[in-house]
Design an enzyme around this catalytic site. Structure first.
Site, short mmCIF file in Angstrom:
data_model
loop_
_atom_site.label_atom_id
_atom_site.label_comp_id
_atom_site.label_asym_id
_atom_site.label_seq_id
_atom_site.Cartn_x
_atom_site.Cartn_y
_atom_site.Cartn_z
N ASP A 89 0.84 -1.20 0.00
CA ASP A 89 0.00 0.00 0.00
C ASP A 89 0.88 1.25 0.00
O ASP A 89 1.86 1.33 0.72
CB ASP A 89 -0.89 -0.02 1.26
CG ASP A 89 -1.85 1.15 1.30
OD1 ASP A 89 -2.62 1.30 0.33
OD2 ASP A 89 -1.83 1.91 2.29
N GLU A 107 1.49 -0.10 -5.08
CA GLU A 107 0.66 1.03 -5.44
C GLU A 107 1.59 2.23 -5.52
O GLU A 107 2.02 2.75 -4.50
CB GLU A 107 -0.41 1.25 -4.36
CG GLU A 107 -1.34 2.39 -4.67
CD GLU A 107 -2.22 2.79 -3.49
OE1 GLU A 107 -3.32 3.28 -3.74
OE2 GLU A 107 -1.80 2.67 -2.32
#
Ligand code: MG
Length: 583
Positions: A202, A243
Site C-alpha cells: 500500500d 501502489e
C-alpha cells in the site's frame, strides 16, 4: 527460472473485501468462513490470485487501511484459524493469496503510536515523524483535499505535530528508521510463514517520499529493495505488487533492477484507458502504451479497470479529465477529490453489455496481469449516498434473496448497504441469476478468463502496436516463444473497416479464440477486417503452430507446453495453473 516461479507475471488477480463478500454467521459482516465457502465460485470464475483487502484489527476508519495490529485478524472477520483455513482451501484450488502490507502508516490507535505520543523518550517516538512547527511551504499536499487540510496534525499529548500522508488518524511511519524496517520485515515474515504468496504494498511511492525531518540515507528505493530482498530470501516466489501512482518518468523506477516490486498497479494505463473509452478513440491507449513500456524482464504491470478506490485521473490534463467526467461522471456527486470518479464500471458504461465486454477484453489483452474487483464480474453498481470511496464498496450481490444473499442479519446491522434500487439493484444484478443464464455477463467473463489463461503470450510476450487505418481501432500483437496473438478493438459505437499489415504472416491462418472460427491472411499480409461497434477480436496466429510442430524448430520445451491454443493440451498443463499448483 521456470514459468511457474514467476507466476505473478501471468496471474488473474481478484480483489476481494472480506467484510462485504459473504457473512457466514449472520452478524452483518462478511467473514473468512463466508469467503472460504465461495472459493468454488471464484475457482469457477477462473481467477488464480486473491488479493484480500486489509482484515487486520483496527478502528476501520479507512476501509481497514488503518491497522492497529499487524499480526491479527479483526474479530468481525473471524479469527486467525479461519484465515489459515481460507489460505489452505484457496491453495488446494490453485489460488494464491495476496495480502495488503499497509506500512506507510499505522492507525493512531496502534500501540507504537500511543507509546510514541505519550513519551518523547520512547523507543517508538522515532517510528513516526514529528516537528515543533509545520514548514510554511510544505512540499506536500494532502491526499484527500477537502477532507484533510494539511499533512501535519497537532498532537496534544506529544506536544508536537506529526506527519500523515493520508487521514490525520493515520500517522506516517518513518522508514528511515532501521527499527521500523525491522518491524516491517517481521510482519512480512509472519504472513509468509503462514503461506501467503504475495503482498500488495500500500502507498509504496509515499513510503519513499521525504517527510519533514525524516531523511533517508542514500537512495530511498533502497528501502523497497530491502523489503523485497527479505521476502525473496524467505520465499523465492513471492510477489510484491506496488501502489505507486507517480508520473510516467518515475514509475518504472519501482521495478528497480528487477529487485524491487514485481508488479506495479498500472495507474497510467488506467487514466488513458478511460480517456480512450470516453473519446471512442484508440489514440490515448496508443499514447499510454508508448509512454510506459511493457514490464520487460524487470517486472510486470497489474492492469485494472477499477479498483476499490476512486478512478484516479490525475495523470490526465484538466481538459482530458473533463472529457472523461462528461462521459462517465456527468454529475458532481459522482466525482471525488477533484481528480477522480467514485463509480463502478458497469454504471459508468451505462450497463451497456457490449461496452463492458470490450472494456474487459482490453483488460485481458493488454500486456500485464489483469486485476479485477469483486462484483465487477456481474456488473454491480454503486451507491452514491455513501461518503467518498465507500460508494463502490457495497455488499456482493449473490441472489435476489433478502440482503442480496449476503447476510441473514437485519438490514440495519449490515456492514455496508445493499444496492436495492434501479438497474443495478440486487434483484436485477446477482450471481444466482447469471449462473443460471448461459448468456449472462458472468458466463461471458468465465469464458474470457479461461481463454485468457490459455494465452500466456499476454503475460509473457512482446507487444507490437500495429498500424491501423482507422483511428477508433486499436490493433496490437503479442509474440512469445514462436506464438503470436493479434488483438483488435473498435472503440467506437459505429462499425469499422480496418486493414492490418501482418507482414511475414501472409498465407497463414488466424484462429478467433472467442468465436471459434478461422480467417486466412492473404498472401500480401494485408488483412481486412470488419469490426462491429465496440467489437473486439483475439486472433491467434495458427500458422505458427504448424511451424512449431516441425521437430527441428521445437527444441524449446517451454514453447511446446505453452499457448498452443488447444484447450485439451493447455487445460492440464503447468501454465494454466490448474488445481493444486499454488503452495
Ligand atoms: Mg459475519
Amino acid at each position: 527460472m521456470g514459468i511457474s516461479d514467476q507466476w505473478w507475471r501471468d496471474a488473474i488477480i481478484y480483489g476481494v473485501d472480506v467484510g462485504t463478500f459473504l457473512d457466514s454467521n449472520g452478524d452483518g459482516s462478511g467473514d473468512f468462513a463466508g469467503l472460504t465457502s465461495r472459493l468454488d465460485y471464484l475457482q469457477g470464475l477462473g481467477v488464480n490470485c486473491l488479493w484480500v483487502l486489509p482484515f487486520f484489527p483496527g478502528p476501520d476508519r479507512d476501509n481497514g487501511y488503518d491497522v492497529s495490529d499487524y499480526y491479527g485478524v479483526d474479530r468481525r472477520f473471524g479469527d486467525p484459524g479461519d484465515f489459515v483455513e481460507f489460505l489452505r482451501e484457496a491453495g488446494s484450488r490453485g489460488m494464491r493469496v495476496m495480502v495488503d502490507l499497509v506500512v506507510e502508516h499505522t492507525s493512531d490507535q496502534h500501540p507504537w503510536f500511543q507509546a510514541a505520543r505519550a513519551d518523547p523518550n520512547s523507543r517508538y517516538r522515532d517510528y513516526y515523524v514529528w516537528v515543533d512547527e509545520p514548514p510554511e511551504n510544505p512540499d506536500y499536499q494532502p491526499i484527500f483535499p477537502g477532507v484533510e487540510e494539511s499533512v501535519w496534525h497537532w498532537d496534544q499529548a506529544a506536544g508536537q505535530y506529526y506527519f500523515h500522508t493520508f487521514y490525520h488518524h493515520q500517522p506516517s511511519l518513518n522508514h528511515a528508521n532501521p527499527r521500523v524496517r525491522e518491524e516491517v520485515k517481521r510482519i512480512m515474515g509472519f504472513w509468509l510463514q503462514l503461506g501467503v504468496a504475495a503482498f500488495r504494498v500500500d502507498a509504496a511511492s509515499h513510503m519513499l517520499e521525504p517527510k519533514g525531518s525524516m531523511d533517508f540515507p542514500g537512495d530511498p528505493h533502497a528501502v523497497l529493495r530491502e523489503y523485497r530482498q527479505f521476502a525473496a530470501v524467505r520465499e523465492g516466489r513471492v510477489a510484491m505488487m506496488g501502489e505507486s501512482d507517480v508520473p510516467p518518468h518515475q514509475v518504472a523506477d519501482f521495478f528497480g533492477d528487477g529487485d524491487e516490486l514485481n508488479l506495479l498497479m498500472n495507474f497510467l494505463l488506467n487514466n488513458y484507458l478511460f480517456l480512450a473509452l470516453a473519446r471512442e478513440s484508440a489514440e490515448p491507449l496508443r499514447h499510454a502504451l508508448q509512454l510506459v513500456p511493457p514490464g520487460s524482464g524487470k517486472g510486470q504491470w497489474a492492469n485494472f479497470l477499477r479498483n476499490l478506490d476512486e478512478v484516479d485521473l490525475e495523470r490526465l490534463t484538466g481538459a482530458e479529465r473533463e472529457e472523461v467526467y462528461r462521459r462517465f461522471a456527468p454529475r458532481e456527486e459522482m466525482r471525488v477529490y477533484g481528480r477522480g470518479i467514485r463509480r463502478r464500471l458497469a454504471p459508468m458504461l451505462g450497463g451497456d453489455r457490449k461496452r463492458m465486454e470490450q472494456a474487459f477484453s482490453l483488460l485481458f489483452t493488454l500486456p500485464g496481469a489483469p486485476l479485477l474487483v469483486y462484483g465487477d464480474e456481474i456488473g454491480m453498481g454503486e451507491d452514491l449516498s455513501r461518503p467518498e470511496r465507500e460508494s463502490v464498496r457495497t455488499v456482493m450481490q449473490w441472489s435476489d434473496d433478502r440482503n442480496a444473499g449476503f447476510s441473514t442479519a437485519e438490514e440495519g446491522a449490515l456492514v455496508a448497504p445493499v444496492v436495492t434500487r434501479g438497474q443495478f439493484g440486487y434483484r436485477k444484478v446477482n450471481v444466482a441469476d447469471q449462473e443460471r443464464n448461459g448468456d449472462s455477463f458472468l458466463r461471458w467473463m468465465q469464458n474470457a478468463i479461461r481463454t485468457r489463461r490459455e494465452c500466456p503470450e499476454f503475460g509473457w510476450g512482446t507487444l507490437t502496436l500495429l498500424e491501423s487505418t482507422n483511428p477508433a481501432v486499436l490493433a496490437h500483437r503479442v509474440d512469445w516463444n514462436q506464438n503470436g496473438i493479434v488483438v483488435v478493438h473498435n472503440l467506437a459505437a459505429a462499425p469499422a473497416e480496418v486493414s492490418l499489415e501482418l507482414e511475414g504472416n501472409g498465407g497463414e491462418w488466424l484462429e478467433d479464440l472467442l468465436r471459434r472460427e478461422r480467417l486466412k491472411i492473404p498472401r500480401s499480409g494485408r488483412l481486412s477486417l470488419r469490426m462491429e461497434g465496440y467489437g473486439y477480436r483475439w486472433l491467434r496466429l495458427a500458422g505458427m503452430r504448424s511451424r512449431r510442430a516441425n521437430p527441428s524448430a521445437g527444441a524449446d520445451r517451454g514453447a511446446s507446453r505453452s499457448g498452443s491454443g488447444s484447450r485439451g493440451r493447455s487445460g492440464g498443463g503447468g501454465l494454466s495453473g490448474s488445481g493444486g499448483e499454488a503452495r
